[in-house]
Design a protein around this motif. Structure first.
Motif, PDB file in Angstrom:
ATOM      1  N   TYR A  23       0.656  -1.447  -0.004  1.00 43.14           N
ATOM      2  CA  TYR A  23      -0.267  -0.411  -0.556  1.00 43.14           C
ATOM      3  C   TYR A  23       1.025   0.964   0.307  1.00 43.14           C
ATOM      4  O   TYR A  23       1.922   1.593   0.511  1.00 43.14           O
ATOM      5  CB  TYR A  23      -0.854  -0.008   0.955  1.00 43.14           C
ATOM      6  N   GLY A  24       0.383   2.638  -1.040  1.00 43.52           N
ATOM      7  CA  GLY A  24       1.490   3.445  -0.528  1.00 43.52           C
ATOM      8  C   GLY A  24       0.817   4.335  -2.277  1.00 43.52           C
ATOM      9  O   GLY A  24       0.698   3.553  -3.175  1.00 43.52           O
ATOM     10  N   SER A  25       1.997   5.412  -1.912  1.00 47.86           N
ATOM     11  CA  SER A  25       1.910   6.415  -3.861  1.00 47.86           C
ATOM     12  C   SER A  25       2.573   5.485  -4.231  1.00 47.86           C
ATOM     13  O   SER A  25       2.879   5.976  -5.497  1.00 47.86           O
ATOM     14  CB  SER A  25       2.266   7.513  -3.398  1.00 47.86           C
ATOM     15  N   GLU A  26       3.288   4.672  -4.300  1.00 45.75           N
ATOM     16  CA  GLU A  26       4.819   4.082  -5.271  1.00 45.75           C
ATOM     17  C   GLU A  26       4.435   2.858  -5.450  1.00 45.75           C
ATOM     18  O   GLU A  26       4.585   2.207  -3.758  1.00 45.75           O
ATOM     19  CB  GLU A  26       5.657   4.333  -4.689  1.00 45.75           C
ATOM     20  N   TYR A  27       4.429   2.368  -6.415  1.00 45.33           N
ATOM     21  CA  TYR A  27       4.514   0.714  -6.615  1.00 45.33           C
ATOM     22  C   TYR A  27       5.104   0.262  -6.175  1.00 45.33           C
ATOM     23  O   TYR A  27       7.027   0.358  -6.298  1.00 45.33           O
ATOM     24  CB  TYR A  27       3.743   1.024  -8.094  1.00 45.33           C
ATOM     25  N   GLU A  28       5.483  -0.763  -5.256  1.00 44.66           N
ATOM     26  CA  GLU A  28       6.787  -1.892  -4.483  1.00 44.66           C
ATOM     27  C   GLU A  28       6.153  -3.270  -4.184  1.00 44.66           C
ATOM     28  O   GLU A  28       5.456  -3.419  -3.243  1.00 44.66           O
ATOM     29  CB  GLU A  28       7.264  -1.013  -3.046  1.00 44.66           C
ATOM     30  N   GLU A  29       6.752  -3.964  -5.549  1.00 51.40           N
ATOM     31  CA  GLU A  29       5.764  -4.985  -5.394  1.00 51.40           C
ATOM     32  C   GLU A  29       6.542  -6.383  -4.455  1.00 51.40           C
ATOM     33  O   GLU A  29       7.392  -6.266  -4.115  1.00 51.40           O
ATOM     34  CB  GLU A  29       6.117  -6.072  -7.118  1.00 51.40           C
ATOM     35  N   THR A  30       5.689  -7.440  -3.700  1.00 51.22           N
ATOM     36  CA  THR A  30       6.055  -8.218  -2.857  1.00 51.22           C
ATOM     37  C   THR A  30       6.343  -9.284  -3.265  1.00 51.22           C
ATOM     38  O   THR A  30       5.914  -9.721  -4.620  1.00 51.22           O
ATOM     39  CB  THR A  30       5.208  -8.443  -1.570  1.00 51.22           C
ATOM     40  N   ALA A  31       6.456 -10.643  -2.402  1.00 52.08           N
ATOM     41  CA  ALA A  31       6.870 -11.997  -3.081  1.00 52.08           C
ATOM     42  C   ALA A  31       5.394 -12.556  -2.901  1.00 52.08           C
ATOM     43  O   ALA A  31       5.583 -13.879  -3.091  1.00 52.08           O
ATOM     44  CB  ALA A  31       7.971 -12.530  -1.997  1.00 52.08           C
ATOM     45  N   LEU A  32       4.917 -12.229  -2.599  1.00 50.66           N
ATOM     46  CA  LEU A  32       3.073 -13.186  -1.867  1.00 50.66           C
ATOM     47  C   LEU A  32       2.095 -12.101  -3.628  1.00 50.66           C
ATOM     48  O   LEU A  32       2.666 -11.318  -4.878  1.00 50.66           O
ATOM     49  CB  LEU A  32       2.622 -11.943  -1.289  1.00 50.66           C
ATOM     50  N   THR A  33       1.323 -13.114  -3.769  1.00 51.51           N
ATOM     51  CA  THR A  33       0.678 -13.246  -5.052  1.00 51.51           C
ATOM     52  C   THR A  33      -0.630 -13.311  -4.512  1.00 51.51           C
ATOM     53  O   THR A  33      -1.141 -13.137  -3.622  1.00 51.51           O
ATOM     54  CB  THR A  33       0.865 -13.925  -5.916  1.00 51.51           C
ATOM     55  N   LEU A  34      -1.598 -12.286  -5.707  1.00 54.22           N
ATOM     56  CA  LEU A  34      -3.111 -12.266  -5.343  1.00 54.22           C
ATOM     57  C   LEU A  34      -4.025 -13.784  -5.041  1.00 54.22           C
ATOM     58  O   LEU A  34      -4.073 -13.787  -4.335  1.00 54.22           O
ATOM     59  CB  LEU A  34      -4.046 -12.036  -6.004  1.00 54.22           C
ATOM     60  N   PRO A  35      -3.505 -14.737  -5.912  1.00 51.16           N
ATOM     61  CA  PRO A  35      -4.512 -16.490  -6.281  1.00 51.16           C
ATOM     62  C   PRO A  35      -4.052 -16.961  -5.154  1.00 51.16           C
ATOM     63  O   PRO A  35      -4.590 -17.253  -3.823  1.00 51.16           O
ATOM     64  CB  PRO A  35      -3.776 -16.657  -7.375  1.00 51.16           C
ATOM     65  N   GLU A  36      -2.643 -16.406  -4.244  1.00 51.38           N
ATOM     66  CA  GLU A  36      -2.489 -17.296  -2.823  1.00 51.38           C
ATOM     67  C   GLU A  36      -3.122 -16.393  -1.644  1.00 51.38           C
ATOM     68  O   GLU A  36      -3.991 -17.424  -1.105  1.00 51.38           O
ATOM     69  CB  GLU A  36      -1.208 -17.373  -2.087  1.00 51.38           C
ATOM     70  N   GLN A  37      -3.013 -15.127  -1.836  1.00 50.95           N
ATOM     71  CA  GLN A  37      -3.579 -14.079  -1.010  1.00 50.95           C
ATOM     72  C   GLN A  37      -5.008 -14.593  -0.808  1.00 50.95           C
ATOM     73  O   GLN A  37      -6.179 -14.460   0.422  1.00 50.95           O
ATOM     74  CB  GLN A  37      -3.179 -13.075  -0.688  1.00 50.95           C
ATOM     75  N   TYR A  38      -6.313 -14.400  -1.791  1.00 51.17           N
ATOM     76  CA  TYR A  38      -6.891 -14.568  -2.031  1.00 51.17           C
ATOM     77  C   TYR A  38      -7.894 -15.805  -1.831  1.00 51.17           C
ATOM     78  O   TYR A  38      -8.796 -16.177  -0.859  1.00 51.17           O
ATOM     79  CB  TYR A  38      -8.162 -14.318  -3.417  1.00 51.17           C
ATOM     80  N   GLU A  39      -6.681 -17.081  -1.574  1.00 51.55           N
ATOM     81  CA  GLU A  39      -7.491 -18.304  -0.812  1.00 51.55           C
ATOM     82  C   GLU A  39      -7.663 -18.265   0.265  1.00 51.55           C
ATOM     83  O   GLU A  39      -8.658 -18.945   0.535  1.00 51.55           O
ATOM     84  CB  GLU A  39      -6.103 -19.345  -1.916  1.00 51.55           C
ATOM     85  N   ARG A  40      -5.990 -17.788   0.385  1.00 52.58           N
ATOM     86  CA  ARG A  40      -6.251 -18.038   2.216  1.00 52.58           C
ATOM     87  C   ARG A  40      -7.083 -16.988   2.986  1.00 52.58           C
ATOM     88  O   ARG A  40      -7.808 -17.664   3.931  1.00 52.58           O
ATOM     89  CB  ARG A  40      -4.874 -17.524   2.397  1.00 52.58           C
ATOM     90  N   PHE A  41      -7.841 -15.775   2.217  1.00 52.52           N
ATOM     91  CA  PHE A  41      -9.123 -15.552   3.057  1.00 52.52           C
ATOM     92  C   PHE A  41     -10.438 -16.077   2.874  1.00 52.52           C
ATOM     93  O   PHE A  41     -11.133 -16.277   3.725  1.00 52.52           O
ATOM     94  CB  PHE A  41      -8.916 -14.086   1.990  1.00 52.52           C
ATOM     95  N   LEU A  42     -10.563 -16.726   1.584  1.00 52.04           N
ATOM     96  CA  LEU A  42     -11.501 -17.603   1.082  1.00 52.04           C
ATOM     97  C   LEU A  42     -11.545 -18.719   2.593  1.00 52.04           C
ATOM     98  O   LEU A  42     -12.771 -18.637   3.087  1.00 52.04           O
ATOM     99  CB  LEU A  42     -12.181 -18.044  -0.094  1.00 52.04           C
TER     100      LEU A  42
END
Length: 426
Positions: free
Chosen positions: A109-128
């Motif tokens: 989160y922030g005004s500059e793009y800074e990627e992490t080692a995480l991916t959206l599919p894995e985090q969305y799966e964990r959330f569900l």
């Protein structure tokens, strides 16, 4: 292609890899490697020596860029808008998978793009799988726990095998360029079929449990079933396409891009320099430095032959916005210590629009004294944020009628690049 021919090619790949590894090990034993200091490029060296802390110029560029973009965002402000400070090619018109790689990365989160080692599919799966769905009986609750575990395990194995299969295919197609990935997967990755069938069976059990849940949680079950019904987690363009943008930009029919900013002062002061871990200028360890400002004016412009906002979305809506909004409250969480959303969450943003430019150019307008640096040094490398010199890039120094100078850095880069991303904020 016969099984024997495929095996022969694979053995050749392995033999070449072993030979390369042995050669590298021999070289490491016989040579002494010396780390050479990296020389600063022209723009970085000039700005570091002559002008305000480079972070200030970068901030001016960021603000100017956001102002330019917001003209067409209908007053949305800068919430979710991020500037990109590294060179990232927009080339998914030629390599479709690259859009998936980019969009599936989790950015901080922030005004500059800074990627992490995480991916959206894995985090969305964990959330569900962390949504606490009430059942009328303990038996059904136990069944749901078992089904969720089965789904997660089967999908993880499937995705891991899929990644390995594709990596093998990338090597294999160098020897057999006409062979498609689908054909390779069908013959060389039979385990994928097994894991896929396991996911489908577990997903079927999940759907069957839907009828036993309280109606208010049907959306969560449906979103989970839809997610596990997908296997690629792809993204797609939903409006203007990258391919059409390139065609227009090449013939001068795209929307032109230009942002201007300046630095003009005769003051001297001592300030603390703060450097980001990455970006367009070198990192320094000194805590305080006397910054020398030049009394001559200095204007900078970044422009390009075209800019385009390209909207993207998950294919088949494998991410459900409504499920996130309805169940993101900790009140619905099995493990309330997990933090997926908000400023410090593991899934704070979802990309919705990429801003790409074509053939960017940097222009520095300065006085005669400052222009001497470029006239005498004749350096050919330059960088500012995502705008870097490449093979074929040029630098031109031209004297204006009023005695000032214009230094033009042409990237001559005809592969569009991403300069900003607009995100949905959860």
């Amino acid at each position: 292609m016969s099984a024997e021919e495929v095996k022969a090619i694979k053995n050749k790949i392995i033999a070449e890899a072993l030979a390369d590894a042995e050669e590298a090990e021999t070289q490491a034993d016989s040579e002494e490697f010396v780390m050479e200091p990296q020389s600063e490029d022209a723009v970085t060296a000039f700005l570091s020596e002559k002008y305000l802390d480079p972070t200030v110029l970068w901030e001016k560029y960021r603000q100017s860029l956001f102002t330019f973009i917001n003209r067409n965002r209908k007053g949305q402000g800068t919430m979710g808008l991020q500037v990109i400070d590294e060179q990232i090619a927009a080339n998914w018109d030629q390599y479709p998978r690259n859009l998936n790689f980019m969009a599936n990365k989790v950015s901080r989160y922030g005004s500059e793009y800074e990627e992490t080692a995480l991916t959206l599919p894995e985090q969305y799966e964990r959330f569900l799988l962390n949504i606490d769905i009430p059942f009328s009986s303990n038996t059904d609750r136990s069944l749901m726990t078992a089904v969720r575990s089965k789904l997660a395990t089967s999908l993880d194995k499937y995705l891991s095998e899929k990644k390995l299969c594709y990596e093998d295919y990338e090597l294999f197609k160098e020897y057999v360029p006409n062979m498609s990935y689908a054909a390779y997967e069908h013959t060389e990755c039979p385990s994928l079929k097994v894991y896929k069938s396991r996911v489908e069976r577990a997903n079927g059990e999940l759907v069957e449990l839907t009828s036993r849940t309280q109606g208010a949680f049907k959306g969560a079950i449906d979103a989970t079933a839809n997610f596990f019904d997908e296997y690629e987690y792809n993204w797609m363009e939903t409006g203007s396409t990258l391919s059409n943008f390139k065609k227009k930009a090449k013939v001068g029919q795209a929307t032109k891009f230009s942002v201007k900013f300046n630095s003009q002062t005769s003051m001297k002061e001592t300030r603390k320099w703060t450097y980001r871990k990455r970006g367009w200028f070198r990192r320094r360890s000194s805590s305080k430095t006397e910054v020398r400002f030049n009394s001559e004016f200095f204007n900078m412009e970044v422009k390009a032959d075209g800019i385009q906002a390209i909207s993207v979305a998950p294919v088949n809506d494998w991410i459900s916005y409504s499920a996130v909004e309805n169940y993101k409250s900790p009140n619905y969480a099995l493990d309330k210590s997990l933090n997926f959303f908000g400023k410090d969450g593991t899934m704070p943003l979802l990309p919705k629009t990429y801003y790409v430019v074509y053939n960017p150019t940097l222009l520095l307008h300065m006085g005669k004294e400052d222009s001497r640096f470029f006239r005498e040094e004749h350096r050919s490398s330059f960088s500012f944020g995502p705008f870097n010199s490449n093979k074929g890039s040029t630098i031109e120094v031209k004297e204006n009628k009023d005695g000032t100078y214009l230094v033009t850095f042409k990237t001559n880069n005809h592969v569009p690049q991403i300069i900003a991303v607009d995100n949905h904020v959860f």
